[in-house]
Motif scaffolding. Structure first.
Motif, PDB file in Angstrom:
ATOM      1  N   GLU A  10       0.812  -1.212   0.000  1.00  0.00           N
ATOM      2  CA  GLU A  10       0.000   0.000   0.000  1.00  0.00           C
ATOM      3  C   GLU A  10       0.856   1.278   0.000  1.00  0.00           C
ATOM      4  N   ALA A  11       2.160   1.170   0.202  1.00  0.00           N
ATOM      5  CA  ALA A  11       3.038   2.338   0.215  1.00  0.00           C
ATOM      6  C   ALA A  11       3.026   2.990  -1.165  1.00  0.00           C
ATOM      7  N   PRO A  12       3.207   4.340  -1.224  1.00  0.00           N
ATOM      8  CA  PRO A  12       3.201   5.005  -2.529  1.00  0.00           C
ATOM      9  C   PRO A  12       4.366   4.507  -3.381  1.00  0.00           C
ATOM     10  N   SER A  13       4.082   4.415  -4.636  1.00  0.00           N
ATOM     11  CA  SER A  13       5.121   3.924  -5.541  1.00  0.00           C
ATOM     12  C   SER A  13       6.080   5.050  -5.910  1.00  0.00           C
ATOM     13  N   LEU A  14       7.271   4.660  -6.345  1.00  0.00           N
ATOM     14  CA  LEU A  14       8.308   5.612  -6.684  1.00  0.00           C
ATOM     15  C   LEU A  14       8.719   5.358  -8.114  1.00  0.00           C
ATOM     16  N   LEU A  15       8.731   6.400  -8.906  1.00  0.00           N
ATOM     17  CA  LEU A  15       9.100   6.282 -10.309  1.00  0.00           C
ATOM     18  C   LEU A  15      10.608   6.388 -10.422  1.00  0.00           C
ATOM     19  N   LEU A  16      11.246   5.382 -10.980  1.00  0.00           N
ATOM     20  CA  LEU A  16      12.695   5.348 -11.146  1.00  0.00           C
ATOM     21  C   LEU A  16      13.041   5.320 -12.617  1.00  0.00           C
ATOM     22  N   THR A  17      14.122   5.988 -12.931  1.00  0.00           N
ATOM     23  CA  THR A  17      14.638   5.928 -14.287  1.00  0.00           C
ATOM     24  C   THR A  17      15.877   5.042 -14.252  1.00  0.00           C
ATOM     25  N   LEU A  18      15.856   3.986 -14.988  1.00  0.00           N
ATOM     26  CA  LEU A  18      16.976   3.058 -15.017  1.00  0.00           C
ATOM     27  C   LEU A  18      17.727   3.208 -16.319  1.00  0.00           C
ATOM     28  N   ASP A  19      19.035   3.166 -16.191  1.00  0.00           N
ATOM     29  CA  ASP A  19      19.898   3.202 -17.365  1.00  0.00           C
ATOM     30  C   ASP A  19      20.253   1.763 -17.694  1.00  0.00           C
ATOM     31  N   LEU A  20      19.803   1.282 -18.821  1.00  0.00           N
ATOM     32  CA  LEU A  20      20.000  -0.118 -19.177  1.00  0.00           C
ATOM     33  C   LEU A  20      21.462  -0.446 -19.473  1.00  0.00           C
ATOM     34  N   ARG A  21      22.261   0.552 -19.709  1.00  0.00           N
ATOM     35  CA  ARG A  21      23.677   0.316 -19.970  1.00  0.00           C
ATOM     36  C   ARG A  21      24.449   0.035 -18.681  1.00  0.00           C
ATOM     37  N   LEU A  22      23.867   0.433 -17.511  1.00  0.00           N
ATOM     38  CA  LEU A  22      24.547   0.262 -16.227  1.00  0.00           C
ATOM     39  C   LEU A  22      24.035  -0.983 -15.527  1.00  0.00           C
ATOM     40  N   SER A  23      24.834  -1.454 -14.586  1.00  0.00           N
ATOM     41  CA  SER A  23      24.417  -2.604 -13.783  1.00  0.00           C
ATOM     42  C   SER A  23      23.410  -2.153 -12.734  1.00  0.00           C
ATOM     43  N   ALA A  24      22.839  -3.116 -12.026  1.00  0.00           N
ATOM     44  CA  ALA A  24      21.852  -2.816 -10.983  1.00  0.00           C
ATOM     45  C   ALA A  24      22.515  -2.013  -9.866  1.00  0.00           C
ATOM     46  N   ALA A  25      23.727  -2.373  -9.509  1.00  0.00           N
ATOM     47  CA  ALA A  25      24.437  -1.665  -8.438  1.00  0.00           C
ATOM     48  C   ALA A  25      24.733  -0.219  -8.858  1.00  0.00           C
ATOM     49  N   ALA A  26      25.128  -0.018 -10.106  1.00  0.00           N
ATOM     50  CA  ALA A  26      25.412   1.333 -10.591  1.00  0.00           C
ATOM     51  C   ALA A  26      24.139   2.171 -10.628  1.00  0.00           C
ATOM     52  N   ASN A  27      23.008   1.589 -11.046  1.00  0.00           N
ATOM     53  CA  ASN A  27      21.723   2.301 -11.036  1.00  0.00           C
ATOM     54  C   ASN A  27      21.324   2.655  -9.612  1.00  0.00           C
ATOM     55  N   ALA A  28      21.527   1.733  -8.655  1.00  0.00           N
ATOM     56  CA  ALA A  28      21.177   2.003  -7.255  1.00  0.00           C
ATOM     57  C   ALA A  28      22.064   3.117  -6.709  1.00  0.00           C
ATOM     58  N   ARG A  29      23.361   3.064  -7.044  1.00  0.00           N
ATOM     59  CA  ARG A  29      24.288   4.093  -6.590  1.00  0.00           C
ATOM     60  C   ARG A  29      23.863   5.458  -7.136  1.00  0.00           C
ATOM     61  N   ALA A  30      23.517   5.548  -8.405  1.00  0.00           N
ATOM     62  CA  ALA A  30      23.074   6.809  -9.006  1.00  0.00           C
ATOM     63  C   ALA A  30      21.807   7.320  -8.324  1.00  0.00           C
ATOM     64  N   PHE A  31      20.884   6.396  -8.000  1.00  0.00           N
ATOM     65  CA  PHE A  31      19.642   6.778  -7.323  1.00  0.00           C
ATOM     66  C   PHE A  31      19.948   7.363  -5.947  1.00  0.00           C
ATOM     67  N   TYR A  32      20.794   6.705  -5.155  1.00  0.00           N
ATOM     68  CA  TYR A  32      21.078   7.171  -3.804  1.00  0.00           C
ATOM     69  C   TYR A  32      21.926   8.445  -3.795  1.00  0.00           C
ATOM     70  N   VAL A  33      22.787   8.625  -4.787  1.00  0.00           N
ATOM     71  CA  VAL A  33      23.549   9.879  -4.904  1.00  0.00           C
ATOM     72  C   VAL A  33      22.587  11.039  -5.192  1.00  0.00           C
ATOM     73  N   ALA A  34      21.640  10.826  -6.104  1.00  0.00           N
ATOM     74  CA  ALA A  34      20.658  11.867  -6.427  1.00  0.00           C
ATOM     75  C   ALA A  34      19.761  12.151  -5.229  1.00  0.00           C
ATOM     76  N   LYS A  35      19.380  11.087  -4.485  1.00  0.00           N
ATOM     77  CA  LYS A  35      18.526  11.259  -3.307  1.00  0.00           C
ATOM     78  C   LYS A  35      19.267  12.058  -2.231  1.00  0.00           C
ATOM     79  N   LYS A  36      20.563  11.753  -2.042  1.00  0.00           N
ATOM     80  CA  LYS A  36      21.362  12.457  -1.047  1.00  0.00           C
ATOM     81  C   LYS A  36      21.533  13.924  -1.438  1.00  0.00           C
ATOM     82  N   ALA A  37      21.767  14.204  -2.721  1.00  0.00           N
ATOM     83  CA  ALA A  37      21.911  15.589  -3.190  1.00  0.00           C
ATOM     84  C   ALA A  37      20.607  16.355  -3.010  1.00  0.00           C
ATOM     85  N   ALA A  38      19.473  15.712  -3.291  1.00  0.00           N
ATOM     86  CA  ALA A  38      18.177  16.372  -3.114  1.00  0.00           C
ATOM     87  C   ALA A  38      17.913  16.665  -1.645  1.00  0.00           C
TER      88      ALA A  38
END
Length: 173
Positions: A10-38
């Motif tokens: 029931e939690a609200p969903s979060l829209l993520l943009t994934l870069d298919l050229r990167l691995s899952a770990a690299a996409n997660a790292r990019a997400f958390y870097v952007a979240k930390k900057a925000a």
């Protein structure tokens, strides 16, 4: 255990943009870097807003204090009779009063003009009439006061005022 799964669903969903050229770990790292900057940007914005509010409150308090001070100064100073006219004290220690309109010019002459005062008026319409009064002793009413400070509009008529020039440069007996 089912309640925890229901809450997660029931939690609200979060829209993520994934870069298919990167691995899952690299996409997660990019997400958390952007979240930390925000989050850092949001914290800075909140701090700046609080500082702006504090500055506005301090400025408002200073304005209130200044208004109280000016009101108390106005309450302390008793207005003089000549405050209703445009006035100044010249370098020759003359109180020079300038009428604002015809009515105040009449008031100057009828109520406030003494025998040793000098009344100056130009022959043209719309120019102020002025009264010069010696403040102390017998100080000649020098025409330089009028030339420099009363009204530049009187200057064209100055050479034709020989009787006035004589009155300004002598003391009454």
């Amino acid at each position: 255990v089912d309640d925890e799964n229901d809450e997660a669903l029931e939690a609200p969903s979060l829209l993520l943009t994934l870069d298919l050229r990167l691995s899952a770990a690299a996409n997660a790292r990019a997400f958390y870097v952007a979240k930390k900057a925000a989050a850092a940007k949001t914290a800075k914005t909140v701090e700046a807003a609080e500082a702006a509010v504090r500055a506005a409150e301090a400025k408002a308090q200073a304005n209130v204090a200044k208004m109280k001070l000016s009101a108390s100064i106005r309450a302390i100073r008793r207005p003089f009779w000549f405050d209703k006219f445009a006035w100044f004290v010249s370098s020759e220690n003359l109180l020079v009063l300038a009428a604002n309109d015809a009515h105040s010019a009449d008031l100057l002459v009828t109520r406030h003009m003494d025998d040793d005062d000098v009344y100056v008026m130009a022959g043209a319409r719309g120019w102020r009439r002025a009264l010069a009064r010696r403040l102390t002793g017998c100080v000649p009413l020098l025409d330089s006061s009028f030339r420099r400070t009363i009204s530049p509009s009187l200057l064209p008529f100055w050479p034709y005022r020989s009787s006035l020039t004589h009155a300004l440069s002598t003391c009454p007996s």
